[in-house]
Design an enzyme around this catalytic site. Structure first.
Site, PDB file in Angstrom:
ATOM      1  N   GLU A  30      13.239 -30.342  -0.708  1.00 55.62           N
ATOM      2  CA  GLU A  30      13.780 -31.036  -1.880  1.00 55.62           C
ATOM      3  C   GLU A  30      14.401 -32.385  -1.524  1.00 55.62           C
ATOM      4  O   GLU A  30      15.239 -32.899  -2.255  1.00 55.62           O
ATOM      5  CB  GLU A  30      14.794 -30.134  -2.584  1.00 55.62           C
ATOM      6  CG  GLU A  30      14.172 -28.868  -3.158  1.00 55.62           C
ATOM      7  CD  GLU A  30      15.040 -28.199  -4.198  1.00 55.62           C
ATOM      8  OE1 GLU A  30      15.824 -28.896  -4.885  1.00 55.62           O
ATOM      9  OE2 GLU A  30      14.940 -26.967  -4.350  1.00 55.62           O
TER      10      GLU A  30
ATOM     11  N   GLU B 282       0.829  -1.205   0.000  1.00 55.49           N
ATOM     12  CA  GLU B 282       0.000   0.000   0.000  1.00 55.49           C
ATOM     13  C   GLU B 282       0.865   1.256   0.000  1.00 55.49           C
ATOM     14  O   GLU B 282       0.554   2.232  -0.689  1.00 55.49           O
ATOM     15  CB  GLU B 282      -0.923   0.012   1.230  1.00 55.49           C
ATOM     16  CG  GLU B 282      -1.908  -1.147   1.277  1.00 55.49           C
ATOM     17  CD  GLU B 282      -1.402  -2.301   2.124  1.00 55.49           C
ATOM     18  OE1 GLU B 282      -2.219  -2.914   2.817  1.00 55.49           O
ATOM     19  OE2 GLU B 282      -0.183  -2.592   2.070  1.00 55.49           O
TER      20      GLU B 282
ATOM     21  N   GLY C 248      15.935 -35.533   1.387  1.00 54.98           N
ATOM     22  CA  GLY C 248      15.754 -36.786   0.700  1.00 54.98           C
ATOM     23  C   GLY C 248      14.490 -37.547   1.069  1.00 54.98           C
ATOM     24  O   GLY C 248      13.567 -37.006   1.695  1.00 54.98           O
TER      25      GLY C 248
END
Length: 366
Positions: free
Chosen positions: A296, A52, A298
């Protein structure tokens, strides 16, 4: 006035802040007067200025009598900067159209109430569902005390992530890998387990996207036993590295060594079997301000998150090759006997990415 069009534009602007403005929400704002956009803004890197504030600065005197479209309820509390609701009032905005209320107890309807008390017309709920998806990380941290979790898998057609010898570069093609870098760019942090950090020596950074805010790298390692001569450790001074470790599992000299390298260490409770509590780990990340985490791997970490019901979004990149039963599976053991107990997701979309496919799944309601 068509309310959906300007709000859709505000949502697009807000997405520019994803991964860059935590712990604040990535808010977009569009100011319209006489059918013309006079100001646009989005939350800047580091969380301020707010969307804003940016839009009002661009609009200047033209904001008086205008309509402001914001993707989240304007803040009503005094922090480092004055409340956005006050700024809109002082600028003379006649109407505020908001997509979503802010559940933060410091706001939670207070922004709307402040605007209405000043005579500003307020319309709520325009493109609410779209805004809820965009603000899912912020909303998760405020209401559940933990960041939103996206689990990314890159697998063969038979669900393997590496050959039996551990070779995994590269299962998917360059287009899919570039898409993963784009995902990292819209998350506050990238999370991997200690085994992945030891085996792959990854950087977990964003590459090929120009100058961007790099995500925090988070490694879940009970003994903080990843190599101190690896790429994560050696880059910790210029790209944040956080180690989540067992509260009593790391020798003091190892802690001192990690701090000397520039890493941040965060203790997490350990269960009776020696496993780290994934729920406690994510709560710790939420307390540290993170709103969006990309896991990501294992396989063991991914399975523990799924078992605990902590995965909100699943993105699977599928490659057109088969590795067979001897290949390494994408997930560790989930320990259930009945299909009814398996984690369920709802397919949102499937898209080709180069020679591979990308499937995006959302968590299904229980």
């Amino acid at each position: 006035m068509n309310l959906a069009g300007p709000m859709a534009h505000a949502l697009t602007l807000g997405r520019r802040g994803l991964g860059r403005c935590w712990p604040n929400p990535a808010v977009g704002c569009v100011i319209v007067k006489d059918g013309r956009i006079v100001g646009r803004g989005w939350t800047q890197a580091g969380g301020r200025p707010h969307g804003e504030t940016m839009a009002l600065a661009q609009a200047g005197a033209a904001a008086r009598g205008a309509t402001a479209f914001v993707t989240l309820e304007p803040c009503a509390h005094v922090g480092v900067t004055p409340p956005c609701a006050s700024a809109l009032i002082e600028a003379g905005v006649a109407r505020v159209v908001a997509a979503l209320g802010d559940p933060d107890p410091r706001v939670s309807g207070g922004g709307f109430a402040m605007l209405r008390a000043a005579g500003v017309e307020v319309t709520e709920g325009v493109l609410r569902d779209e805004a809820a998806r965009d603000h899912a990380g912020f909303l998760s941290r405020v209401t559940r005390g933990r960041p939103m979790v996206t689990l990314k898998l890159a697998t063969s057609v038979d669900g393997r992530i590496a050959t039996a010898s551990g070779e995994s570069r590269w299962i998917t093609g360059p287009e899919a890998r570039r898409a993963v870098h784009a995902m990292r760019m819209t998350h506050d942090a990238v999370l991997v387990g200690g085994g992945t950090a030891r085996a792959d020596d990854p950087m977990l950074d964003v590459r090929g996207m120009g100058e961007v805010e790099q995500p925090v790298r988070v490694v879940l390692s009970r003994r903080a036993s990843i190599p101190r001569d690896g790429r994560l450790a050696l880059s910790a001074r210029w790209q944040p590295l956080w180690l989540l470790h067992g509260t009593t599992q790391v020798p003091p000299e190892r802690m001192r060594a990690w701090h000397a390298l520039g890493a941040r260490t965060i203790g997490v409770p350990v269960g009776r079997a020696g496993e780290m509590d994934p729920s406690a780990a994510l709560r710790a990340l939420g307390e540290a301000g993170l709103t969006r985490v990309l896991c990501e791997g294992g396989g063991a970490l991914a399975a523990s998150l799924l078992q605990a019901g902590l995965v909100d979004r699943l993105v699977v990149f599928g490659a057109g090759l088969a590795l067979g039963a001897e290949g390494r599976p994408s997930l560790g053991a989930l320990s259930f006997d009945r299909l009814a107990d398996a984690p369920r997701f709802t397919l949102e979309r499937v898209a080709p990415v180069g020679g591979d496919t990308m499937q995006v799944w959302a968590v299904s309601a229980p």
